[in-house]
Design a protein around this motif. Sequence first.
Motif, PDB file in Angstrom:
ATOM      1  N   ILE A  77      12.970  35.980 -80.943  1.00 62.35           N
ATOM      2  CA  ILE A  77      11.795  35.098 -80.914  1.00 62.35           C
ATOM      3  C   ILE A  77      11.590  34.511 -82.308  1.00 62.35           C
ATOM      4  CG2 ILE A  77       9.303  34.959 -80.561  1.00 62.35           C
ATOM      5  CD1 ILE A  77       9.589  37.185 -78.481  1.00 62.35           C
ATOM      6  N   VAL A  78      11.514  33.182 -82.356  1.00 62.82           N
ATOM      7  CA  VAL A  78      11.408  32.477 -83.630  1.00 62.82           C
ATOM      8  C   VAL A  78       9.980  32.027 -83.892  1.00 62.82           C
ATOM      9  CG1 VAL A  78      12.232  30.458 -84.926  1.00 62.82           C
ATOM     10  CG2 VAL A  78      13.769  31.640 -83.347  1.00 62.82           C
ATOM     11  N   GLN A  79       9.304  31.516 -82.839  1.00 68.34           N
ATOM     12  CA  GLN A  79       8.000  30.900 -83.050  1.00 68.34           C
ATOM     13  C   GLN A  79       7.111  31.090 -81.824  1.00 68.34           C
ATOM     14  OE1 GLN A  79       7.818  26.496 -83.360  1.00 68.34           O
ATOM     15  NE2 GLN A  79       7.263  26.928 -85.489  1.00 68.34           N
ATOM     16  N   LEU A  80       5.802  31.220 -82.085  1.00 68.48           N
ATOM     17  CA  LEU A  80       4.794  31.295 -81.031  1.00 68.48           C
ATOM     18  C   LEU A  80       3.787  30.171 -81.252  1.00 68.48           C
ATOM     19  CD1 LEU A  80       4.013  35.133 -81.176  1.00 68.48           C
ATOM     20  CD2 LEU A  80       5.574  33.984 -79.609  1.00 68.48           C
ATOM     21  N   HIS A  81       3.573  29.338 -80.249  1.00 72.42           N
ATOM     22  CA  HIS A  81       2.525  28.310 -80.280  1.00 72.42           C
ATOM     23  C   HIS A  81       1.366  28.854 -79.452  1.00 72.42           C
ATOM     24  CE1 HIS A  81       4.425  24.786 -82.158  1.00 72.42           C
ATOM     25  NE2 HIS A  81       5.541  25.364 -81.751  1.00 72.42           N
ATOM     26  N   VAL A  82       0.315  29.294 -80.113  1.00 72.65           N
ATOM     27  CA  VAL A  82      -0.805  29.960 -79.455  1.00 72.65           C
ATOM     28  C   VAL A  82      -1.882  28.942 -79.089  1.00 72.65           C
ATOM     29  CG1 VAL A  82      -2.539  31.780 -79.671  1.00 72.65           C
ATOM     30  CG2 VAL A  82      -0.327  32.039 -80.791  1.00 72.65           C
ATOM     31  N   GLY A  83      -2.398  29.052 -77.857  1.00 76.80           N
ATOM     32  CA  GLY A  83      -3.470  28.180 -77.411  1.00 76.80           C
ATOM     33  C   GLY A  83      -2.992  26.843 -76.882  1.00 76.80           C
ATOM     34  N   LYS A  84      -1.711  26.710 -76.697  1.00 82.65           N
ATOM     35  CA  LYS A  84      -1.134  25.458 -76.222  1.00 82.65           C
ATOM     36  C   LYS A  84      -0.609  25.673 -74.805  1.00 82.65           C
ATOM     37  CE  LYS A  84       1.676  21.745 -77.965  1.00 82.65           C
ATOM     38  NZ  LYS A  84       2.532  21.263 -79.005  1.00 82.65           N
ATOM     39  N   SER A 112      -2.355  30.042 -65.797  1.00 82.76           N
ATOM     40  CA  SER A 112      -3.515  29.568 -66.536  1.00 82.76           C
ATOM     41  C   SER A 112      -3.052  28.690 -67.690  1.00 82.76           C
ATOM     42  CB  SER A 112      -4.314  30.756 -67.073  1.00 82.76           C
ATOM     43  OG  SER A 112      -5.477  30.309 -67.715  1.00 82.76           O
ATOM     44  N   SER A 113      -3.960  27.949 -68.254  1.00 81.30           N
ATOM     45  CA  SER A 113      -3.646  27.137 -69.427  1.00 81.30           C
ATOM     46  C   SER A 113      -4.137  27.856 -70.679  1.00 81.30           C
ATOM     47  CB  SER A 113      -4.305  25.760 -69.299  1.00 81.30           C
ATOM     48  OG  SER A 113      -5.692  25.907 -69.172  1.00 81.30           O
ATOM     49  N   GLY A 114      -3.778  27.316 -71.830  1.00 81.35           N
ATOM     50  CA  GLY A 114      -4.230  27.901 -73.098  1.00 81.35           C
ATOM     51  C   GLY A 114      -3.527  29.192 -73.454  1.00 81.35           C
ATOM     52  N   GLY A 115      -2.278  29.310 -73.078  1.00 83.75           N
ATOM     53  CA  GLY A 115      -1.521  30.529 -73.346  1.00 83.75           C
ATOM     54  C   GLY A 115      -0.675  30.416 -74.603  1.00 83.75           C
ATOM     55  N   ILE A 116       0.582  30.828 -74.477  1.00 83.82           N
ATOM     56  CA  ILE A 116       1.491  30.881 -75.619  1.00 83.82           C
ATOM     57  C   ILE A 116       2.838  30.286 -75.213  1.00 83.82           C
ATOM     58  CG2 ILE A 116       2.687  32.402 -77.242  1.00 83.82           C
ATOM     59  CD1 ILE A 116       0.469  34.494 -76.638  1.00 83.82           C
ATOM     60  N   ILE A 117       3.343  29.367 -76.032  1.00 78.48           N
ATOM     61  CA  ILE A 117       4.711  28.884 -75.863  1.00 78.48           C
ATOM     62  C   ILE A 117       5.576  29.708 -76.802  1.00 78.48           C
ATOM     63  CG2 ILE A 117       6.300  26.957 -76.096  1.00 78.48           C
ATOM     64  CD1 ILE A 117       3.911  25.092 -75.562  1.00 78.48           C
ATOM     65  N   ILE A 118       6.551  30.382 -76.243  1.00 77.25           N
ATOM     66  CA  ILE A 118       7.449  31.233 -77.016  1.00 77.25           C
ATOM     67  C   ILE A 118       8.771  30.494 -77.199  1.00 77.25           C
ATOM     68  CG2 ILE A 118       8.713  33.407 -77.089  1.00 77.25           C
ATOM     69  CD1 ILE A 118       6.492  34.595 -75.328  1.00 77.25           C
ATOM     70  N   LYS A 119       9.139  30.258 -78.452  1.00 77.96           N
ATOM     71  CA  LYS A 119      10.432  29.650 -78.759  1.00 77.96           C
ATOM     72  C   LYS A 119      11.348  30.772 -79.219  1.00 77.96           C
ATOM     73  CE  LYS A 119       8.514  25.215 -79.778  1.00 77.96           C
ATOM     74  NZ  LYS A 119       9.135  23.932 -79.751  1.00 77.96           N
ATOM     75  N   TYR A 120      12.524  30.850 -78.594  1.00 78.35           N
ATOM     76  CA  TYR A 120      13.453  31.921 -78.911  1.00 78.35           C
ATOM     77  C   TYR A 120      14.881  31.398 -78.866  1.00 78.35           C
ATOM     78  CZ  TYR A 120      13.997  32.277 -73.825  1.00 78.35           C
ATOM     79  OH  TYR A 120      14.233  32.001 -72.506  1.00 78.35           O
ATOM     80  N   SER A 121      15.785  32.203 -79.389  1.00 77.48           N
ATOM     81  CA  SER A 121      17.180  31.792 -79.565  1.00 77.48           C
ATOM     82  C   SER A 121      17.197  30.470 -80.314  1.00 77.48           C
ATOM     83  CB  SER A 121      17.904  31.731 -78.222  1.00 77.48           C
ATOM     84  OG  SER A 121      17.968  33.024 -77.662  1.00 77.48           O
ATOM     85  N   LYS A 122      18.028  29.525 -79.909  1.00 78.27           N
ATOM     86  CA  LYS A 122      18.082  28.272 -80.666  1.00 78.27           C
ATOM     87  C   LYS A 122      17.226  27.186 -80.027  1.00 78.27           C
ATOM     88  CE  LYS A 122      21.262  25.445 -83.221  1.00 78.27           C
ATOM     89  NZ  LYS A 122      22.598  25.335 -83.744  1.00 78.27           N
ATOM     90  N   TYR A 123      17.357  26.989 -78.720  1.00 81.11           N
ATOM     91  CA  TYR A 123      16.645  25.895 -78.058  1.00 81.11           C
ATOM     92  C   TYR A 123      15.801  26.334 -76.869  1.00 81.11           C
ATOM     93  CZ  TYR A 123      19.975  23.121 -80.719  1.00 81.11           C
ATOM     94  OH  TYR A 123      20.708  22.574 -81.732  1.00 81.11           O
ATOM     95  N   ASP A 124      15.656  27.607 -76.642  1.00 86.26           N
ATOM     96  CA  ASP A 124      14.963  28.095 -75.452  1.00 86.26           C
ATOM     97  C   ASP A 124      13.468  28.254 -75.708  1.00 86.26           C
ATOM     98  OD1 ASP A 124      17.355  28.328 -73.947  1.00 86.26           O
ATOM     99  OD2 ASP A 124      17.795  30.217 -74.970  1.00 86.26           O
ATOM    100  N   GLU A 125      12.684  28.007 -74.651  1.00 89.47           N
ATOM    101  CA  GLU A 125      11.244  28.235 -74.738  1.00 89.47           C
ATOM    102  C   GLU A 125      10.706  28.579 -73.356  1.00 89.47           C
ATOM    103  OE1 GLU A 125       9.675  24.716 -76.562  1.00 89.47           O
ATOM    104  OE2 GLU A 125       9.654  23.606 -74.694  1.00 89.47           O
ATOM    105  N   ILE A 126       9.604  29.295 -73.377  1.00 88.81           N
ATOM    106  CA  ILE A 126       8.954  29.742 -72.150  1.00 88.81           C
ATOM    107  C   ILE A 126       7.447  29.745 -72.401  1.00 88.81           C
ATOM    108  CG2 ILE A 126       9.136  32.176 -72.786  1.00 88.81           C
ATOM    109  CD1 ILE A 126       9.581  32.819 -69.829  1.00 88.81           C
ATOM    110  N   TYR A 127       6.693  29.522 -71.352  1.00 88.72           N
ATOM    111  CA  TYR A 127       5.232  29.531 -71.463  1.00 88.72           C
ATOM    112  C   TYR A 127       4.686  30.737 -70.714  1.00 88.72           C
ATOM    113  CZ  TYR A 127       0.377  28.334 -70.749  1.00 88.72           C
ATOM    114  OH  TYR A 127      -0.996  28.376 -70.723  1.00 88.72           O
TER     115      TYR A 127
END
Length: 139
Positions: free
Chosen positions: A80-87, A98-113
Amino acid sequence: MKTYKAKKSKFIHYLLAIFALLSGVGMYSMFSEGKTVGILALLPLILFLWIYFDTGYKTDTTYLYYRSAFIDGRIEISKIVQLHVGKTMWSGLKPAISSGGIIIKYSKYDEIYIAPQDNDKFVNDLLTLNPKIKVVTSG
C-alpha cells in the motif's frame, strides 16, 4: 485479526426498504399469479441483503482482506502506497456501500475503494502496520 464493519449510508437503507416493499408485492403476486413471479421478485432483495450484510474488511499483520458479496480479495499491506481519506471513487473496484470512504492505492497502478465505519481508526491501524503509507485527506 482485526475486523472493520462497513459504513452504510442512509441511501442504502432507503434502497433496502424499497426492495423489501417490492418483494412484498412479489410475494403477494406469488400467491395470486404463480410461484415464478414471486421468486423473481425476491431475487433482487436476496442479492441486496447479501451485499448489505456481507460487506466488511479485516486486517492481519500481512494482508488487508475485503469482502462484499461476490467481491472479495486481499491486498498486501506492505504494497500500500497511498490512502485518500474522505474521497469517493465512482468507478473501479468498490467493495463498499457508502461514500466518503478511503481510496487505497497499492502496487504500481492498482486502487480500490472501501468505506469502513471509522476511517481514522482504520487508517491508524494500517499506519501501525506500514508507516511508509502516505495519507491524503480530502477536505
